[in-house]
Design a protein around this motif. Structure first.
Motif, PDB file in Angstrom:
ATOM      1  N   SER A  77      57.785  25.594  -2.748  1.00 12.09           N
ATOM      2  CA  SER A  77      57.176  24.405  -2.149  1.00 12.09           C
ATOM      3  C   SER A  77      56.261  23.706  -3.148  1.00 12.09           C
ATOM      4  CB  SER A  77      56.395  24.791  -0.903  1.00 12.09           C
ATOM      5  OG  SER A  77      55.742  23.675  -0.366  1.00 12.09           O
ATOM      6  N   SER A  78      55.505  24.469  -3.922  1.00 12.88           N
ATOM      7  CA  SER A  78      54.616  23.854  -4.908  1.00 12.88           C
ATOM      8  C   SER A  78      55.431  23.165  -6.016  1.00 12.88           C
ATOM      9  CB  SER A  78      53.664  24.883  -5.510  1.00 12.88           C
ATOM     10  OG  SER A  78      54.382  25.847  -6.256  1.00 12.88           O
ATOM     11  N   LEU A  79      56.564  23.756  -6.402  1.00 14.12           N
ATOM     12  CA  LEU A  79      57.430  23.114  -7.395  1.00 14.12           C
ATOM     13  C   LEU A  79      57.996  21.806  -6.846  1.00 14.12           C
ATOM     14  CD1 LEU A  79      59.373  26.205  -8.794  1.00 14.12           C
ATOM     15  CD2 LEU A  79      57.515  24.954  -9.885  1.00 14.12           C
ATOM     16  N   THR A  80      58.315  21.811  -5.561  1.00 16.84           N
ATOM     17  CA  THR A  80      58.820  20.596  -4.926  1.00 16.84           C
ATOM     18  C   THR A  80      57.745  19.518  -4.917  1.00 16.84           C
ATOM     19  OG1 THR A  80      60.254  21.932  -3.542  1.00 16.84           O
ATOM     20  CG2 THR A  80      59.857  19.682  -2.822  1.00 16.84           C
ATOM     21  N   MET A  81      56.519  19.907  -4.636  1.00 16.58           N
ATOM     22  CA  MET A  81      55.418  18.937  -4.634  1.00 16.58           C
ATOM     23  C   MET A  81      55.192  18.363  -6.034  1.00 16.58           C
ATOM     24  SD  MET A  81      54.460  18.571  -1.571  1.00 16.58           S
ATOM     25  CE  MET A  81      52.902  17.762  -1.724  1.00 16.58           C
ATOM     26  N   GLN A  82      55.281  19.213  -7.056  1.00 20.98           N
ATOM     27  CA  GLN A  82      55.119  18.728  -8.435  1.00 20.98           C
ATOM     28  C   GLN A  82      56.222  17.735  -8.792  1.00 20.98           C
ATOM     29  OE1 GLN A  82      55.088  22.200 -10.882  1.00 20.98           O
ATOM     30  NE2 GLN A  82      52.971  22.731 -10.396  1.00 20.98           N
ATOM     31  N   ALA A  83      57.447  18.056  -8.403  1.00 16.82           N
ATOM     32  CA  ALA A  83      58.559  17.143  -8.683  1.00 16.82           C
ATOM     33  C   ALA A  83      58.371  15.826  -7.933  1.00 16.82           C
ATOM     34  CB  ALA A  83      59.886  17.794  -8.305  1.00 16.82           C
ATOM     35  N   GLY A  84      57.861  15.896  -6.706  1.00 14.15           N
ATOM     36  CA  GLY A  84      57.604  14.680  -5.936  1.00 14.15           C
ATOM     37  C   GLY A  84      56.518  13.829  -6.571  1.00 14.15           C
ATOM     38  N   LYS A  85      55.469  14.473  -7.094  1.00 12.04           N
ATOM     39  CA  LYS A  85      54.405  13.728  -7.771  1.00 12.04           C
ATOM     40  C   LYS A  85      54.934  13.061  -9.035  1.00 12.04           C
ATOM     41  CE  LYS A  85      50.574  16.494  -6.066  1.00 12.04           C
ATOM     42  NZ  LYS A  85      49.538  17.472  -6.403  1.00 12.04           N
ATOM     43  N   LYS A  86      55.767  13.795  -9.779  1.00  5.85           N
ATOM     44  CA  LYS A  86      56.345  13.214 -10.985  1.00  5.85           C
ATOM     45  C   LYS A  86      57.249  12.038 -10.623  1.00  5.85           C
ATOM     46  CE  LYS A  86      58.881  14.018 -15.121  1.00  5.85           C
ATOM     47  NZ  LYS A  86      58.587  14.518 -16.378  1.00  5.85           N
ATOM     48  N   LEU A  87      57.979  12.163  -9.520  1.00  2.00           N
ATOM     49  CA  LEU A  87      58.836  11.078  -9.066  1.00  2.00           C
ATOM     50  C   LEU A  87      58.006   9.840  -8.751  1.00  2.00           C
ATOM     51  CD1 LEU A  87      61.569   9.950  -8.107  1.00  2.00           C
ATOM     52  CD2 LEU A  87      61.098  10.981  -5.894  1.00  2.00           C
ATOM     53  N   ASN A  88      56.924  10.020  -8.009  1.00  2.44           N
ATOM     54  CA  ASN A  88      56.055   8.879  -7.676  1.00  2.44           C
ATOM     55  C   ASN A  88      55.440   8.264  -8.921  1.00  2.44           C
ATOM     56  OD1 ASN A  88      56.529   8.988  -4.940  1.00  2.44           O
ATOM     57  ND2 ASN A  88      54.834  10.377  -4.558  1.00  2.44           N
ATOM     58  N   TYR A  89      54.995   9.122  -9.856  1.00  6.21           N
ATOM     59  CA  TYR A  89      54.385   8.627 -11.095  1.00  6.21           C
ATOM     60  C   TYR A  89      55.394   7.819 -11.903  1.00  6.21           C
ATOM     61  CZ  TYR A  89      52.603   8.667 -15.845  1.00  6.21           C
ATOM     62  OH  TYR A  89      52.209   8.304 -17.092  1.00  6.21           O
ATOM     63  N   THR A  90      56.595   8.356 -12.054  1.00  2.00           N
ATOM     64  CA  THR A  90      57.621   7.667 -12.828  1.00  2.00           C
ATOM     65  C   THR A  90      58.010   6.350 -12.174  1.00  2.00           C
ATOM     66  OG1 THR A  90      58.471   9.806 -13.546  1.00  2.00           O
ATOM     67  CG2 THR A  90      59.896   7.930 -13.876  1.00  2.00           C
ATOM     68  N   PHE A  91      58.116   6.356 -10.864  1.00  2.00           N
ATOM     69  CA  PHE A  91      58.495   5.140 -10.152  1.00  2.00           C
ATOM     70  C   PHE A  91      57.405   4.076 -10.278  1.00  2.00           C
ATOM     71  CE2 PHE A  91      59.772   2.616  -6.426  1.00  2.00           C
ATOM     72  CZ  PHE A  91      61.114   2.474  -6.728  1.00  2.00           C
ATOM     73  N   GLU A  92      56.154   4.473 -10.188  1.00  2.00           N
ATOM     74  CA  GLU A  92      55.052   3.520 -10.355  1.00  2.00           C
ATOM     75  C   GLU A  92      55.030   2.964 -11.775  1.00  2.00           C
ATOM     76  OE1 GLU A  92      52.972   2.062  -8.224  1.00  2.00           O
ATOM     77  OE2 GLU A  92      54.110   3.088  -6.665  1.00  2.00           O
ATOM     78  N   ARG A  93      55.293   3.826 -12.745  1.00  2.00           N
ATOM     79  CA  ARG A  93      55.333   3.366 -14.131  1.00  2.00           C
ATOM     80  C   ARG A  93      56.475   2.382 -14.332  1.00  2.00           C
ATOM     81  NH1 ARG A  93      55.524   8.025 -18.301  1.00  2.00           N
ATOM     82  NH2 ARG A  93      57.724   7.845 -17.853  1.00  2.00           N
TER      83      ARG A  93
END
Length: 113
Positions: A77-93
């Protein structure tokens, strides 16, 4: 009217100079167009790299969610959350990257990631 040798040489020199100026201006214009096209190509490559990161993060998030659903282990679950945060960061960038085609930017801004 008879042209003297000096007049013929001067006329030839002026004609060559005119051709040289025309060729130089066309070359300069084409160089400017080439540089502008090159900037768009570089921008396109940058956007494609960002989109690859979005796809990779999306796949990682989905895989992590599936793994957590199947196993129930908290570290997944924590790995999924990290991947989700990276997804949001990349999308915002990607949204705030250099100016792009207005239609595409509008699609990015309206999306709900």
């Amino acid at each position: 009217m008879k042209m003297t040798l000096n007049t013929k040489i001067l006329t030839g020199f002026l004609a060559c100079s005119l051709v040289l100026v025309v060729v130089a201006s066309i070359s300069f214009t084409n160089s400017e167009k080439f540089l502008a096209t090159n900037r768009w190509v570089n921008h396109t490559h940058e956007v494609l790299e960002e989109l690859d990161q979005v796809l990779l993060s999306t796949v990682n998030t989905e895989t992590g969610a599936r793994g957590f659903t199947l196993t129930g282990e908290p570290h997944i679950s924590s790995l999924t959350m990290q991947a989700g945060k990276k997804l949001n960061y990349t999308f915002e960038r990607l949204k705030t990257s250099r100016p792009t085609i207005p239609f595409n930017r509008e699609i990015l801004i309206r999306s709900d990631l």
